[in-house]
Motif scaffolding. Structure first.
Motif, PDB file in Angstrom:
ATOM      1  N   TYR A 370      38.216  35.524  21.919  1.00 27.27           N
ATOM      2  CA  TYR A 370      37.637  35.025  23.169  1.00 27.27           C
ATOM      3  C   TYR A 370      38.707  34.706  24.215  1.00 27.27           C
ATOM      4  CZ  TYR A 370      33.543  32.938  25.479  1.00 27.27           C
ATOM      5  OH  TYR A 370      32.490  32.676  26.322  1.00 27.27           O
ATOM      6  N   ILE A 371      39.954  34.602  23.759  1.00 28.36           N
ATOM      7  CA  ILE A 371      41.016  34.140  24.652  1.00 28.36           C
ATOM      8  C   ILE A 371      41.248  35.091  25.823  1.00 28.36           C
ATOM      9  CG2 ILE A 371      43.477  33.594  24.827  1.00 28.36           C
ATOM     10  CD1 ILE A 371      43.370  32.641  21.922  1.00 28.36           C
ATOM     11  N   ALA A 372      41.394  36.381  25.542  1.00 34.06           N
ATOM     12  CA  ALA A 372      41.741  37.351  26.586  1.00 34.06           C
ATOM     13  C   ALA A 372      40.698  37.395  27.695  1.00 34.06           C
ATOM     14  CB  ALA A 372      41.928  38.734  25.974  1.00 34.06           C
ATOM     15  N   ARG A 373      39.418  37.360  27.314  1.00 31.86           N
ATOM     16  CA  ARG A 373      38.368  37.481  28.339  1.00 31.86           C
ATOM     17  C   ARG A 373      38.322  36.256  29.248  1.00 31.86           C
ATOM     18  NH1 ARG A 373      33.713  37.632  23.746  1.00 31.86           N
ATOM     19  NH2 ARG A 373      35.476  38.624  22.696  1.00 31.86           N
ATOM     20  N   LEU A 374      38.516  35.062  28.669  1.00 31.63           N
ATOM     21  CA  LEU A 374      38.451  33.864  29.504  1.00 31.63           C
ATOM     22  C   LEU A 374      39.717  33.695  30.334  1.00 31.63           C
ATOM     23  CD1 LEU A 374      36.549  31.661  30.287  1.00 31.63           C
ATOM     24  CD2 LEU A 374      37.422  30.237  28.448  1.00 31.63           C
ATOM     25  N   LYS A 375      40.868  34.032  29.759  1.00 31.03           N
ATOM     26  CA  LYS A 375      42.105  33.987  30.549  1.00 31.03           C
ATOM     27  C   LYS A 375      42.018  35.001  31.686  1.00 31.03           C
ATOM     28  CE  LYS A 375      46.223  33.320  28.845  1.00 31.03           C
ATOM     29  NZ  LYS A 375      46.563  31.957  29.300  1.00 31.03           N
ATOM     30  N   GLY A 376      41.395  36.141  31.416  1.00 36.51           N
ATOM     31  CA  GLY A 376      41.202  37.139  32.464  1.00 36.51           C
ATOM     32  C   GLY A 376      40.333  36.614  33.584  1.00 36.51           C
ATOM     33  N   ALA A 377      39.279  35.880  33.237  1.00 37.88           N
ATOM     34  CA  ALA A 377      38.399  35.310  34.251  1.00 37.88           C
ATOM     35  C   ALA A 377      39.137  34.292  35.106  1.00 37.88           C
ATOM     36  CB  ALA A 377      37.190  34.662  33.579  1.00 37.88           C
ATOM     37  N   VAL A 378      39.983  33.487  34.481  1.00 35.24           N
ATOM     38  CA  VAL A 378      40.763  32.495  35.230  1.00 35.24           C
ATOM     39  C   VAL A 378      41.674  33.190  36.239  1.00 35.24           C
ATOM     40  CG1 VAL A 378      42.595  30.767  35.014  1.00 35.24           C
ATOM     41  CG2 VAL A 378      40.646  30.714  33.447  1.00 35.24           C
ATOM     42  N   LYS A 379      42.282  34.285  35.823  1.00 37.68           N
ATOM     43  CA  LYS A 379      43.116  35.053  36.763  1.00 37.68           C
ATOM     44  C   LYS A 379      42.252  35.662  37.870  1.00 37.68           C
ATOM     45  CE  LYS A 379      46.527  36.541  33.301  1.00 37.68           C
ATOM     46  NZ  LYS A 379      47.101  37.729  32.629  1.00 37.68           N
ATOM     47  N   SER A 380      41.071  36.133  37.488  1.00 42.50           N
ATOM     48  CA  SER A 380      40.202  36.787  38.464  1.00 42.50           C
ATOM     49  C   SER A 380      39.759  35.824  39.556  1.00 42.50           C
ATOM     50  CB  SER A 380      38.973  37.378  37.758  1.00 42.50           C
ATOM     51  OG  SER A 380      38.139  38.061  38.676  1.00 42.50           O
ATOM     52  N   PHE A 381      39.531  34.568  39.215  1.00 42.70           N
ATOM     53  CA  PHE A 381      39.152  33.642  40.293  1.00 42.70           C
ATOM     54  C   PHE A 381      40.369  32.951  40.919  1.00 42.70           C
ATOM     55  CE2 PHE A 381      37.674  30.811  36.623  1.00 42.70           C
ATOM     56  CZ  PHE A 381      38.674  29.847  36.730  1.00 42.70           C
ATOM     57  N   GLY A 382      41.562  33.510  40.685  1.00 43.04           N
ATOM     58  CA  GLY A 382      42.713  33.154  41.519  1.00 43.04           C
ATOM     59  C   GLY A 382      43.721  32.179  40.964  1.00 43.04           C
ATOM     60  N   LYS A 383      43.654  31.879  39.669  1.00 44.00           N
ATOM     61  CA  LYS A 383      44.615  30.943  39.103  1.00 44.00           C
ATOM     62  C   LYS A 383      45.691  31.689  38.299  1.00 44.00           C
ATOM     63  CE  LYS A 383      42.727  27.263  40.762  1.00 44.00           C
ATOM     64  NZ  LYS A 383      43.452  26.408  41.751  1.00 44.00           N
ATOM     65  N   ALA A 384      46.893  31.102  38.289  1.00 42.50           N
ATOM     66  CA  ALA A 384      48.014  31.724  37.591  1.00 42.50           C
ATOM     67  C   ALA A 384      47.798  31.704  36.083  1.00 42.50           C
ATOM     68  CB  ALA A 384      49.317  31.001  37.936  1.00 42.50           C
ATOM     69  N   ASP A 385      48.364  32.673  35.410  1.00 42.44           N
ATOM     70  CA  ASP A 385      48.215  32.801  33.956  1.00 42.44           C
ATOM     71  C   ASP A 385      48.669  31.537  33.226  1.00 42.44           C
ATOM     72  OD1 ASP A 385      47.666  34.423  31.549  1.00 42.44           O
ATOM     73  OD2 ASP A 385      49.825  34.291  31.246  1.00 42.44           O
ATOM     74  N   GLU A 386      49.782  30.955  33.683  1.00 46.37           N
ATOM     75  CA  GLU A 386      50.339  29.790  32.998  1.00 46.37           C
ATOM     76  C   GLU A 386      49.536  28.513  33.252  1.00 46.37           C
ATOM     77  OE1 GLU A 386      52.797  30.491  36.791  1.00 46.37           O
ATOM     78  OE2 GLU A 386      51.924  31.680  35.158  1.00 46.37           O
ATOM     79  N   SER A 387      48.538  28.562  34.133  1.00 48.95           N
ATOM     80  CA  SER A 387      47.743  27.361  34.416  1.00 48.95           C
ATOM     81  C   SER A 387      46.654  27.122  33.371  1.00 48.95           C
ATOM     82  CB  SER A 387      47.097  27.461  35.801  1.00 48.95           C
ATOM     83  OG  SER A 387      46.123  28.489  35.827  1.00 48.95           O
ATOM     84  N   PHE A 388      46.458  28.084  32.464  1.00 49.73           N
ATOM     85  CA  PHE A 388      45.429  27.953  31.433  1.00 49.73           C
ATOM     86  C   PHE A 388      46.019  28.376  30.097  1.00 49.73           C
ATOM     87  CE2 PHE A 388      41.605  30.111  29.349  1.00 49.73           C
ATOM     88  CZ  PHE A 388      41.157  28.938  28.753  1.00 49.73           C
TER      89      PHE A 388
END
Length: 592
Positions: A370-388
């Motif tokens: 589940y990690i990749a899809r949710l981290k991808g969503a966080v990036k998609s709505f504009g947050k940096a990878d290291e923020s999650f």
């Protein structure tokens, strides 16, 4: 306390200065940015306190054998008042032993009398979400591990200067909650004398059809705890009347929704009680249902990048493969119902809108995919990878009489967090937390119930606590107040030169850097390892006849008293960060 004041950092700075001199003398300054310079603890204390693989790791860049490099760098070590000795050991390590006099001044002036931890230069507002157990039943053992891990991690991150909030996400919406209400309704019928059956084979019947036939659906919940919820609900006459009036009017969905909400509230209140018994308190219990009720879940397609969302075969997809996922994910079904992923995206977006810089989630062992899809969503709505960041609390195997204890939540055959605390007795909170924390969280844990019940110092948490209590007993026997300010004026380095005293002083001096390394690596088990080593060093010191404080006088007595009081404060501080008590008296404590 500044990070650069950590003992390990001071050693590193001395090495870096020596390397700079070496590079300049040999016209090699141009390669400095390519060099790897690091300090680690010596694998064997006979070689020193710290070591560096600098010569071994940079032999190809410097084009010399490790021994030549090490000897050349050692020749440039300037601050010999800082080191007892520096040396080379094969295959390419530079070793450092700290001067006892320096250690004494460092501990006396930098670390005590108040314990102040090193703060990171970049302080953040962090939301740490952990446990988040489904409110469909009692909290299980994996959730208990997550609770211990998350709470200790919050303490550790706070010690770095971050602002940390603890949050529990309540999954109180969706099919599993609906089925919980169904289970309660069937148990209510059963409590009123109606026999119920358990579906074992698939059928074409709807859930409501099964309820009418008094058949508990195969995918619903069968644990004995459901009976308790049903009985509690029936004890309220107004609830009982509502349930049976609605059933007689065949308002099945209405009564099931009512019972679902009631059961969630009941289970959540019990979970909160369990967490409180375990010493874990959350700042917020966040309801998934609230996201649906205010429309935040439906807004998800508009907060993701437009090009990351598309309709395929009537289903709305998030193109998570653009972010490293193995396939694209459905976020809205053909009938318009949102998936769990859609709600989770809304939830994490909500977290950021509340002003947090960094999100840290602790998930169970079955959520890696589940990690990749949710981290991808966080990036998609504009947050940096290291923020999650997602951390995993792996599976727990309860071991009793050298055999695994079987667990199954849906069938009600499982050991709950409450069962475990009750089994462990009055020390359940301390023992449970320590056992969950003493191994890396990303590896499965065998929880030895027999060892956990052992009240001797074979039990690792008691071993540490006995060391702390033993020190307190020394001061009680000598009738000396545990006040470092009264003792520090009498401390003399000349009385710290014996091996056991020097080693204990060094282990005390490592406290701050051990806490810092533990916090920055998100690995609380490193602190449990340190506390074990510190306790072992104290026990070795204490067992020597020459360290009998009651036989000493003057500065030597004050020096040894200060040393053991340093040790007490270090043990107490480390245990507190792990959420474990530091008792001043224990039934099996030794006296001096």
């Amino acid at each position: 306390m500044n990070v650069n004041q950590l003992l390990k950092q001071l050693v590193l700075s001395q090495l870096e200065k020596a390397v700079d001199i070496y590079l300049e003398k040999n016209n090699l300054s141009s390669v400095k940015e390519n060099l790897k310079i690091r300090i680690e603890y010596s694998r064997d204390e006979k070689f020193g306190d710290y070591s560096s693989p600098f010569a071994l790791e940079n032999k190809n860049i410097l084009n010399k054998n490790p021994k030549e490099i090490a000897e050349a760098v050692l020749a440039e070590i300037q601050n010999h008042s800082f080191f007892e000795f520096v040396s080379f050991s094969p295959p390419g390590f530079i070793n450092f032993r700290i001067q006892t006099k320096f250690l004494n001044e460092y501990v006396k002036s930098v670390m005590f009398p108040s314990v102040v931890f090193a703060e990171t230069p970049k302080k953040e507002k962090i939301l740490l979400e952990f446990v988040s157990a489904n409110p469909t039943g009692p909290m299980n053992i994996v959730s208990a591990r997550s609770a211990a891990y998350g709470d200790a991690l919050a303490n550790l991150l706070t010690s770095l200067g971050h602002t940390v909030k603890r949050e529990f996400y309540v999954n109180d919406y969706g099919n599993q909650v609906y089925l919980l209400g169904v289970a309660v309704l069937l148990r209510i019928f059963e409590s009123k004398g109606e026999p119920i059956q358990f579906q074992e084979e698939e059928s074409q019947d709807s859930v409501i059809d099964l309820v009418k036939k008094r058949i508990l659906p195969k995918e619903s919940y069968r644990g004995e705890y459901i009976k308790d919820i049903a009985i509690q609900c029936l004890e309220d006459a107004s609830r009982t009347k509502f349930i049976f009036d609605s059933v007689s009017a065949e308002k099945w969905d209405e009564v099931i929704d009512f019972l679902s909400r009631y059961a969630v509230e009941y289970n959540l209140s019990r979970q909160k009680e369990d967490l409180s018994l375990f010493g874990v308190n959350f700042d917020l219990f966040f309801s998934e249902r609230s996201l649906h009720e205010v429309g935040d879940v439906e807004k998800v397609p508009t907060i993701l990048k437009k090009e990351d969302v598309t309709t395929i075969d009537g289903k709305l997809h998030f193109l998570s493969t653009l972010y490293g996922d193995d396939k694209d994910r459905v976020i809205r079904r053909e009938d318009g119902r949102p998936t769990y992923l859609m709600a989770d995206i809304a939830y994490h977006y909500n977290k950021f809108t509340r002003g947090f810089d960094t999100l840290i989630d602790i998930w169970g062992p079955d959520h890696y995919g589940y990690i990749a899809r949710l981290k991808g969503a966080v990036k998609s709505f504009g947050k940096a990878d290291e923020s999650f960041r997602v951390l995993i609390a792996q599976q727990v195997n309860l071991i009793e009489n050298k055999e695994k204890v079987k667990m199954s939540k849906r069938l009600g055959i499982f050991q709950t967090m409450r069962d475990l605390l009750s089994y462990l007795g009055k020390q359940g909170r301390d023992v449970g937390r320590y056992f969950f924390l003493m191994r890396s969280s990303d590896a499965p844990l065998d929880f030895d119930l027999d060892l956990a019940k052992d009240e001797s110092d074979k039990n690792p948490v008691f071993y540490i606590q006995y060391a702390h209590a033993r020190i307190c007993s020394i001061f009680r026997e000598l009738q000396v107040p545990m006040d470092l300010k009264l003792l520090q004026s009498g401390i003399s380095a000349e009385f710290l030169k014996q091996e056991e005293r020097t080693r204990l002083l060094f282990w005390v001096a490592r406290l701050q850097e051990e806490v810092y390394d533990t916090a920055t690596s998100f690995e609380p088990h490193r602190l449990t390892n340190y506390l074990q080593s510190l306790s072992k060093s104290f026990t070795k010191f204490y067992s020597q006849k020459d360290n009998r404080i009651k036989d000493k006088t003057g500065n030597e007595r004050d020096t040894l008293l200060a040393l053991v009081l340093y040790t007490k404060f270090a043990l107490e501080s480390g245990l507190k960060l792990l959420g474990i008590s530091a008792p001043e008296k224990m039934s099996k404590e030794d006296t001096e």
